[in-house]
Every structure is written in C-alpha cells, then in structure tokens.
Design a protein around this motif. Sequence first.
Motif, PDB file in Angstrom:
ATOM      1  N   GLN A  43       0.596  -0.928   0.156  1.00 28.01           N
ATOM      2  CA  GLN A  43      -0.049  -0.346   0.242  1.00 28.01           C
ATOM      3  C   GLN A  43       0.808   1.675  -0.380  1.00 28.01           C
ATOM      4  N   GLY A  44       2.183   1.397  -0.302  1.00 27.05           N
ATOM      5  CA  GLY A  44       3.108   2.233  -0.370  1.00 27.05           C
ATOM      6  C   GLY A  44       3.119   3.166   0.835  1.00 27.05           C
ATOM      7  N   ALA A  45       2.693   4.168   0.899  1.00 29.17           N
ATOM      8  CA  ALA A  45       3.212   5.471   2.188  1.00 29.17           C
ATOM      9  C   ALA A  45       1.518   5.700   3.286  1.00 29.17           C
ATOM     10  N   LEU A  46       1.179   4.369   2.238  1.00 30.37           N
ATOM     11  CA  LEU A  46      -0.213   4.218   3.730  1.00 30.37           C
ATOM     12  C   LEU A  46       0.379   2.469   5.091  1.00 30.37           C
ATOM     13  N   SER A  47       0.167   3.576   6.185  1.00 26.40           N
ATOM     14  CA  SER A  47       0.268   3.234   7.277  1.00 26.40           C
ATOM     15  C   SER A  47      -1.144   1.794   7.266  1.00 26.40           C
ATOM     16  N   SER A  48      -0.699   0.985   7.885  1.00 27.96           N
ATOM     17  CA  SER A  48      -1.650   0.055   8.433  1.00 27.96           C
ATOM     18  C   SER A  48      -2.960   1.077   9.217  1.00 27.96           C
ATOM     19  N   LEU A  49      -2.570   1.618  10.550  1.00 27.14           N
ATOM     20  CA  LEU A  49      -3.192   2.426  11.386  1.00 27.14           C
ATOM     21  C   LEU A  49      -4.778   2.768  10.354  1.00 27.14           C
ATOM     22  N   GLU A  50      -3.365   3.769   8.833  1.00 28.75           N
ATOM     23  CA  GLU A  50      -4.784   3.958   7.894  1.00 28.75           C
ATOM     24  C   GLU A  50      -5.450   3.453   7.396  1.00 28.75           C
ATOM     25  N   ILE A  51      -5.265   2.284   6.635  1.00 29.09           N
ATOM     26  CA  ILE A  51      -5.762   1.450   6.701  1.00 29.09           C
ATOM     27  C   ILE A  51      -6.980   1.180   7.356  1.00 29.09           C
ATOM     28  N   GLU A  52      -6.851   0.523   8.872  1.00 28.00           N
ATOM     29  CA  GLU A  52      -7.500   0.010   9.729  1.00 28.00           C
ATOM     30  C   GLU A  52      -8.830   1.560   9.804  1.00 28.00           C
ATOM     31  N   ALA A  53      -8.374   2.576   9.882  1.00 33.18           N
ATOM     32  CA  ALA A  53      -8.664   3.482  10.803  1.00 33.18           C
ATOM     33  C   ALA A  53     -10.191   4.135   9.377  1.00 33.18           C
ATOM     34  N   GLY A  54      -8.971   4.329   7.874  1.00 32.51           N
ATOM     35  CA  GLY A  54     -10.085   4.086   7.619  1.00 32.51           C
ATOM     36  C   GLY A  54     -11.247   3.667   6.476  1.00 32.51           C
ATOM     37  N   LEU A  55     -11.254   2.223   6.574  1.00 34.65           N
ATOM     38  CA  LEU A  55     -11.849   1.271   6.468  1.00 34.65           C
ATOM     39  C   LEU A  55     -12.964   1.561   7.962  1.00 34.65           C
ATOM     40  N   ARG A  56     -12.554   1.526   8.920  1.00 28.49           N
ATOM     41  CA  ARG A  56     -13.507   1.658   9.896  1.00 28.49           C
ATOM     42  C   ARG A  56     -14.809   3.050   9.657  1.00 28.49           C
ATOM     43  N   GLN A  57     -14.178   3.995   9.295  1.00 32.30           N
ATOM     44  CA  GLN A  57     -14.676   5.279   9.042  1.00 32.30           C
ATOM     45  C   GLN A  57     -15.425   5.077   7.537  1.00 32.30           C
ATOM     46  N   ALA A  58     -15.127   4.371   6.409  1.00 32.72           N
ATOM     47  CA  ALA A  58     -15.526   3.956   5.216  1.00 32.72           C
ATOM     48  C   ALA A  58     -17.245   3.434   5.879  1.00 32.72           C
ATOM     49  N   LEU A  59     -17.340   2.056   6.817  1.00 28.75           N
ATOM     50  CA  LEU A  59     -18.169   1.499   7.246  1.00 28.75           C
ATOM     51  C   LEU A  59     -18.947   2.370   7.976  1.00 28.75           C
ATOM     52  N   GLU A  60     -18.724   3.333   8.730  1.00 28.45           N
ATOM     53  CA  GLU A  60     -19.933   3.861   9.786  1.00 28.45           C
ATOM     54  C   GLU A  60     -20.459   4.598   9.079  1.00 28.45           C
ATOM     55  N   ILE A  61     -19.468   6.033   8.003  1.00 27.57           N
ATOM     56  CA  ILE A  61     -20.043   6.440   6.890  1.00 27.57           C
ATOM     57  C   ILE A  61     -21.485   5.693   6.165  1.00 27.57           C
ATOM     58  N   GLY A  62     -20.620   5.171   5.667  1.00 29.47           N
ATOM     59  CA  GLY A  62     -21.441   3.925   4.766  1.00 29.47           C
ATOM     60  C   GLY A  62     -23.246   3.998   5.699  1.00 29.47           C
ATOM     61  N   THR A  63     -22.535   2.654   6.526  1.00 32.24           N
ATOM     62  CA  THR A  63     -24.275   2.741   7.742  1.00 32.24           C
ATOM     63  C   THR A  63     -24.895   3.610   7.741  1.00 32.24           C
ATOM     64  N   GLU A  64     -24.140   5.193   8.394  1.00 36.18           N
ATOM     65  CA  GLU A  64     -25.470   6.144   8.734  1.00 36.18           C
ATOM     66  C   GLU A  64     -25.589   6.483   7.712  1.00 36.18           C
ATOM     67  N   ARG A  65     -24.931   6.347   6.355  1.00 37.27           N
ATOM     68  CA  ARG A  65     -26.401   6.809   5.367  1.00 37.27           C
ATOM     69  C   ARG A  65     -27.016   5.867   4.863  1.00 37.27           C
ATOM     70  N   VAL A  66     -26.623   4.254   5.226  1.00 34.34           N
ATOM     71  CA  VAL A  66     -28.581   3.777   4.629  1.00 34.34           C
ATOM     72  C   VAL A  66     -29.185   3.158   5.331  1.00 34.34           C
ATOM     73  N   ALA A  67     -29.241   4.282   6.512  1.00 37.08           N
ATOM     74  CA  ALA A  67     -30.034   4.158   8.265  1.00 37.08           C
ATOM     75  C   ALA A  67     -30.911   5.421   7.647  1.00 37.08           C
ATOM     76  N   ASP A  68     -29.986   6.438   7.142  1.00 32.00           N
ATOM     77  CA  ASP A  68     -30.718   7.437   6.618  1.00 32.00           C
ATOM     78  C   ASP A  68     -32.061   7.940   5.754  1.00 32.00           C
ATOM     79  N   GLN A  69     -31.700   6.190   4.866  1.00 28.25           N
ATOM     80  CA  GLN A  69     -31.983   6.374   4.293  1.00 28.25           C
ATOM     81  C   GLN A  69     -33.560   5.719   3.963  1.00 28.25           C
ATOM     82  N   ILE A  70     -33.340   4.431   4.598  1.00 23.64           N
ATOM     83  CA  ILE A  70     -34.275   3.583   4.824  1.00 23.64           C
ATOM     84  C   ILE A  70     -34.921   2.927   6.149  1.00 23.64           C
TER      85      ILE A  70
END
Length: 247
Positions: A43-70
């Motif tokens: 992943q080049g310059a990406l650290s594992s911590l950034e990947i972990e935090a990024g995935l969590r953030q993406a999934l939390e945002i996605g879950t909130e969007r879906v809940a707001d929609q349906i």
Amino acid sequence: MKALIGGALALCLLPAACESVDAEQVGAVLGSIYGPQSETDGQGALSSLEIEAGLRQALEIGTERVADQIGVTDGYWQDPQIRIPLPGRLGEVQSQLQGIGLSGPLDDLQLRMNRAAEDAVPAGKQIVIDVVRSITIQDALGILNGGDTAATDFLRGRTETSLRTTFTPYVEDALASSGAYQMLDSVTASQPLLAVYAGDFKSDLTTHAVNFGLNGLFNYLAVEEQKIREDPVARTTELLRKVFGSR
C-alpha cells in the motif's frame, strides 16, 4: 521515546482530552510516534493504522447513510428495489384480489410490514457499527484488497446472526404495535382461502419481514461501499481520499 508514548497514552485516559479524538486523529498521533507501520502489504506510504481507520470510517459513514435512507417512513415502501412483498399464499391472494379491486386489506398489511422494517433499521444500525469498530488491522487489509463488496460481505458474515436475533422480536413488536397482526387476523377471518393457513401466517410474516429487511439493509451497504471505492466524490474525508485513492 517511552516517555512520549506514555504521555500520549496518559492523555487519552483523560475523558475531557478524548471527547473529540476519532480514529483518524489516533492514527495520526500514533503514526507520528511509531512512524509508518510495517504491514503495508503493497500500500505504499499508507500505514496499517491508516488503512484500519479508513475502513472503519468508510463503513461507519456508509452505515449511517443507509440508515438515514431506509430507516425512515417510506424508506422501504417507496423503494421498488427493497419494498417487502407479502409472503407466499398471502401474496398470491393479494394479486388475485387486486384484479377485482378488493385487495385493500392485504395492501394495508403489506404497508404495515414495510413500516415495521423501517422502524427496525436503527436497532440494526447499531449492531453493524459495533462490529465495524471491532475491525482489526488484518481484517482491514483483507477488505481493502478485496472485491467491490468485500466489506459488506465481511459485515454480513459477522452480523447477520445477531441482526436476525435482534430484528425478530423488534419486528414482532413493530408489527404488533403497527396493527399488522390485528389486520392479518381480520383478513384471514374474512377470507375462506386464507383461514385454513391462519396459524402459520404470523410466524411466516415475521420471518419474511426480517429476511427482506436484512436484504434491503445489506443491498444498500454494498451500494455505499462501491461508491466509496469507485467514486472520489463519495470520499468525503481526507482519510477516505488517502486510503481509497491509493488503490
């Protein structure tokens, strides 16, 4: 170095100091102490911590969007992709009666069933978010490098049993309080074709609503995941742009 690390950890033990600290900030602080992590896996310059935090953030945002929609009035009912039909014989009789303009009670039952699913989404959202927050670095690396719905598939595998267990009594309560069960009793009592099956309908209706409700939830979680993976516009934070823009 030990003193610096100890000071950082001690600071995070103070509630007032941590109220506004999110995963992105923690990753940045630890990254400044430790430097880039070794588990970059290409992943080049990406650290594992950034990947972990990024995935969590993406999934939390996605879950909130879906809940707001349906998870709102008409979230299921007005969406042809996830609208819940009546199950089995009930659906067949509904179709037959629609042809002669007499399906009103069954149409109303279907509406109430969709309302129950809409009401149940907030409870499901919290279960999904709790699992998102438990994702490990190893999980995150596998998800990031997986297919377009790898994160959704991961979440479904980790949450479906709990969601079903939680959704079922919730949907039962929602169906009861919405009047769906009473409506079902009224419909079956007035329709000889349905009366013989009356004992099974309540159980079937609940299971059916839970199954379709979960399918709708995960359908749109997959949509949100694909957006974040493929569309730069959907990456609404710097961390998301960094993690998913590097792929």
